[in-house]
Design a protein around this motif. Structure first.
Motif, PDB file in Angstrom:
ATOM      1  N   ASP A 135      42.444 -81.755 -41.975  1.00 24.31           N
ATOM      2  CA  ASP A 135      41.761 -83.038 -41.791  1.00 24.31           C
ATOM      3  C   ASP A 135      41.560 -83.756 -43.117  1.00 24.31           C
ATOM      4  O   ASP A 135      41.617 -84.991 -43.191  1.00 24.31           O
ATOM      5  N   ARG A 136      41.332 -82.997 -44.180  1.00 23.16           N
ATOM      6  CA  ARG A 136      41.137 -83.611 -45.490  1.00 23.16           C
ATOM      7  C   ARG A 136      42.429 -84.220 -46.032  1.00 23.16           C
ATOM      8  O   ARG A 136      42.390 -85.089 -46.895  1.00 23.16           O
ATOM      9  N   LEU A 137      43.552 -83.766 -45.515  1.00 28.58           N
ATOM     10  CA  LEU A 137      44.839 -84.306 -45.980  1.00 28.58           C
ATOM     11  C   LEU A 137      45.217 -85.596 -45.264  1.00 28.58           C
ATOM     12  O   LEU A 137      45.872 -86.459 -45.859  1.00 28.58           O
ATOM     13  N   ASP A 138      44.837 -85.725 -43.986  1.00 25.38           N
ATOM     14  CA  ASP A 138      45.282 -86.923 -43.252  1.00 25.38           C
ATOM     15  C   ASP A 138      44.165 -87.666 -42.527  1.00 25.38           C
ATOM     16  O   ASP A 138      44.430 -88.618 -41.799  1.00 25.38           O
ATOM     17  N   GLY A 139      42.898 -87.249 -42.740  1.00 21.23           N
ATOM     18  CA  GLY A 139      41.804 -87.935 -42.065  1.00 21.23           C
ATOM     19  C   GLY A 139      41.771 -87.683 -40.572  1.00 21.23           C
ATOM     20  O   GLY A 139      41.234 -88.490 -39.813  1.00 21.23           O
ATOM     21  N   GLY A 140      42.357 -86.561 -40.132  1.00 21.42           N
ATOM     22  CA  GLY A 140      42.426 -86.258 -38.705  1.00 21.42           C
ATOM     23  C   GLY A 140      41.108 -85.798 -38.107  1.00 21.42           C
ATOM     24  O   GLY A 140      40.091 -85.672 -38.804  1.00 21.42           O
ATOM     25  N   ASP A 141      41.156 -85.529 -36.808  1.00 21.13           N
ATOM     26  CA  ASP A 141      39.935 -85.179 -36.057  1.00 21.13           C
ATOM     27  C   ASP A 141      40.001 -83.773 -35.482  1.00 21.13           C
ATOM     28  O   ASP A 141      39.370 -83.481 -34.468  1.00 21.13           O
ATOM     29  N   ARG A 142      40.748 -82.880 -36.122  1.00 26.80           N
ATOM     30  CA  ARG A 142      40.950 -81.541 -35.568  1.00 26.80           C
ATOM     31  C   ARG A 142      39.638 -80.777 -35.431  1.00 26.80           C
ATOM     32  O   ARG A 142      39.376 -80.144 -34.403  1.00 26.80           O
ATOM     33  N   VAL A 143      38.820 -80.806 -36.491  1.00 29.93           N
ATOM     34  CA  VAL A 143      37.568 -80.059 -36.471  1.00 29.93           C
ATOM     35  C   VAL A 143      36.645 -80.554 -35.364  1.00 29.93           C
ATOM     36  O   VAL A 143      36.110 -79.766 -34.573  1.00 29.93           O
ATOM     37  N   LYS A 278      50.268 -77.959 -30.512  1.00 30.51           N
ATOM     38  CA  LYS A 278      50.853 -77.483 -29.255  1.00 30.51           C
ATOM     39  C   LYS A 278      49.800 -77.382 -28.162  1.00 30.51           C
ATOM     40  O   LYS A 278      50.059 -77.705 -26.998  1.00 30.51           O
ATOM     41  N   ILE A 279      48.590 -76.955 -28.524  1.00 32.72           N
ATOM     42  CA  ILE A 279      47.521 -76.776 -27.537  1.00 32.72           C
ATOM     43  C   ILE A 279      46.715 -78.048 -27.326  1.00 32.72           C
ATOM     44  O   ILE A 279      46.385 -78.420 -26.194  1.00 32.72           O
ATOM     45  N   CYS A 280      46.384 -78.734 -28.408  1.00 31.52           N
ATOM     46  CA  CYS A 280      45.433 -79.856 -28.341  1.00 31.52           C
ATOM     47  C   CYS A 280      46.088 -81.224 -28.348  1.00 31.52           C
ATOM     48  O   CYS A 280      45.416 -82.233 -28.137  1.00 31.52           O
ATOM     49  N   GLY A 281      47.393 -81.277 -28.612  1.00 31.62           N
ATOM     50  CA  GLY A 281      48.081 -82.559 -28.652  1.00 31.62           C
ATOM     51  C   GLY A 281      48.015 -83.202 -30.024  1.00 31.62           C
ATOM     52  O   GLY A 281      47.430 -82.650 -30.961  1.00 31.62           O
ATOM     53  N   PRO A 282      48.611 -84.410 -30.164  1.00 31.92           N
ATOM     54  CA  PRO A 282      48.657 -85.091 -31.458  1.00 31.92           C
ATOM     55  C   PRO A 282      47.271 -85.365 -32.020  1.00 31.92           C
ATOM     56  O   PRO A 282      46.309 -85.587 -31.282  1.00 31.92           O
ATOM     57  N   VAL A 283      47.195 -85.351 -33.338  1.00 32.83           N
ATOM     58  CA  VAL A 283      45.933 -85.591 -34.027  1.00 32.83           C
ATOM     59  C   VAL A 283      45.647 -87.090 -34.078  1.00 32.83           C
ATOM     60  O   VAL A 283      46.552 -87.898 -34.281  1.00 32.83           O
ATOM     61  N   ASP A 284      44.383 -87.452 -33.877  1.00 35.39           N
ATOM     62  CA  ASP A 284      43.942 -88.845 -34.037  1.00 35.39           C
ATOM     63  C   ASP A 284      43.621 -89.054 -35.508  1.00 35.39           C
ATOM     64  O   ASP A 284      42.669 -88.478 -36.032  1.00 35.39           O
ATOM     65  N   LEU A 285      44.437 -89.853 -36.184  1.00 33.46           N
ATOM     66  CA  LEU A 285      44.292 -90.019 -37.631  1.00 33.46           C
ATOM     67  C   LEU A 285      43.354 -91.148 -37.988  1.00 33.46           C
ATOM     68  O   LEU A 285      43.094 -92.057 -37.202  1.00 33.46           O
ATOM     69  N   GLY A 286      42.868 -91.074 -39.229  1.00 33.89           N
ATOM     70  CA  GLY A 286      42.115 -92.181 -39.802  1.00 33.89           C
ATOM     71  C   GLY A 286      40.636 -92.149 -39.574  1.00 33.89           C
ATOM     72  O   GLY A 286      39.925 -93.065 -39.964  1.00 33.89           O
ATOM     73  N   LYS A 287      40.114 -91.083 -38.941  1.00 27.26           N
ATOM     74  CA  LYS A 287      38.671 -90.986 -38.743  1.00 27.26           C
ATOM     75  C   LYS A 287      38.032 -90.428 -40.006  1.00 27.26           C
ATOM     76  O   LYS A 287      38.691 -89.794 -40.826  1.00 27.26           O
ATOM     77  N   PRO A 288      36.722 -90.645 -40.180  1.00 28.53           N
ATOM     78  CA  PRO A 288      36.058 -90.121 -41.387  1.00 28.53           C
ATOM     79  C   PRO A 288      36.254 -88.618 -41.513  1.00 28.53           C
ATOM     80  O   PRO A 288      36.251 -87.890 -40.522  1.00 28.53           O
ATOM     81  N   GLU A 289      36.406 -88.182 -42.729  1.00 32.32           N
ATOM     82  CA  GLU A 289      36.589 -86.757 -43.009  1.00 32.32           C
ATOM     83  C   GLU A 289      35.353 -85.969 -42.591  1.00 32.32           C
ATOM     84  O   GLU A 289      34.228 -86.340 -42.928  1.00 32.32           O
ATOM     85  N   PRO A 290      35.529 -84.875 -41.841  1.00 34.92           N
ATOM     86  CA  PRO A 290      34.367 -84.069 -41.450  1.00 34.92           C
ATOM     87  C   PRO A 290      33.689 -83.465 -42.669  1.00 34.92           C
ATOM     88  O   PRO A 290      34.348 -83.104 -43.644  1.00 34.92           O
TER      89      PRO A 290
END
Length: 298
Positions: A135-143, A278-290
């Motif tokens: 998430d810190r690399l692309d601003g994703g929402d994985r966490v 594979k399990i959760c689908g594509p990451v939503d990018l650009g959200k604030p870093e957790p």
């Protein structure tokens, strides 16, 4: 689209993110030293991930499924990561420390094991900490997505373990990285070195990482001082570490060595990202870093 290992290794923020990762692992060690040591060498990491995946994959309709000595041995010995006796000793340790328990009749064969709550929480924390780096690399929402659906761990972690146990780039660390990672508690020592590598010195070839007190470090990580001193001597001979003078007040970490380690770790983070996608689908990018604190409170 999930990161490739090359994308991660070449990312300008990866070294900084990896330092944060190392600091998080150090905190987790301080909170649960004995459990953290089960992941403190590459062999134990592979054993732990494979064992956890097997118990998550248990299917009551399939006789013999789940975490058994036979199933773990098949995964681990197929890639020469450990011997049969090592697998047996590993499960015995997990059982004696109450990180797993025997399910059902203990006299039946094969015995089936399952993780206890402390092991579940530790693995959940480990996956979150890895996702935070991505998430810190692309601003994703994985966490935040996994925190919202912690039940997805049951699908994500086996994907990570299966991919990791099949990828030769991850199974066999580069020789200088292996010098640390194939030794007892070597992962803890490596994390400590990375955590200290903040800014390269003028010239850019080395990082000053402060004084290395082998006695204090060995005591903290519960390892033999002789073992640790031998590891450092071999690291100096291999060009991983050096001291600028005889006082040894400050140790230098080779930037080339850190780069090797980053490239190897990037393989693992790519595996984690592909498993997550594979399990959760594509990451939503650009959200604030957790925030790191959000992970710790999970």
């Amino acid at each position: 689209m999930a990161f490739s290992s090359e994308d991660i290794a070449d990312h300008p923020n990866f070294v900084e993110a990896l330092r944060g990762f190392a600091a998080s692992l150090r905190q987790q060690f301080d909170e649960s030293p004995r459990l953290s040591r089960m992941l403190a060498s590459h062999q134990r990491w592979l054993l732990s991930q494979a064992a956890f995946a097997l118990q998550l994959e248990y299917d009551p309709t399939q006789p013999g499924s789940g975490l058994t000595t036979t199933n773990l041995r098949e995964i681990i010995t197929s890639n020469n990561a450990a011997s049969r006796n090592t697998v047996l000793n590993f499960l015995d340790q997990l059982l004696s420390y109450k990180f797993v328990r025997i399910v059902g009749d203990p006299t039946r064969r094969p015995k089936r094991y399952e993780a206890t709550e402390i092991s579940f929480q530790a693995m959940y924390q480990w996956v979150l900490t890895n996702l935070l780096v991505l998430d810190r690399l692309d601003g994703g929402d994985r966490v935040s997505r996994l925190q919202g659906r912690p039940d997805l761990l049951r699908q994500v972690q086996p994907q990570i373990a299966r991919r990791a146990c099949l990828d030769p780039r991850w199974l066999e660390p580069p020789p200088r990285v292996a010098l640390f990672l194939w030794t007892e508690a070597g992962g803890l020592v490596m994390d400590e070195l990375v955590r200290r590598a903040i800014e390269p010195l003028p010239g850019g070839d080395v990082y000053e990482i402060g004084r290395i007190d082998a006695r204090q470090m060995a005591e903290h990580f519960m390892i033999s001082r002789t073992h640790l001193q031998r590891l450092f001597r071999r690291a100096v001979e291999a060009g991983c570490l050096s001291w600028p003078d005889d006082t040894r007040k400050s140790c230098l970490l080779s930037r080339d060595f850190l780069r090797e380690y980053c490239q190897w770790q990037a393989v693992k983070f790519s595996i984690v990202d592909h498993a997550y996608e594979k399990i959760c689908g594509p990451v939503d990018l650009g959200k604030p870093e957790p925030l790191l604190g959000a992970v710790r409170e999970a």
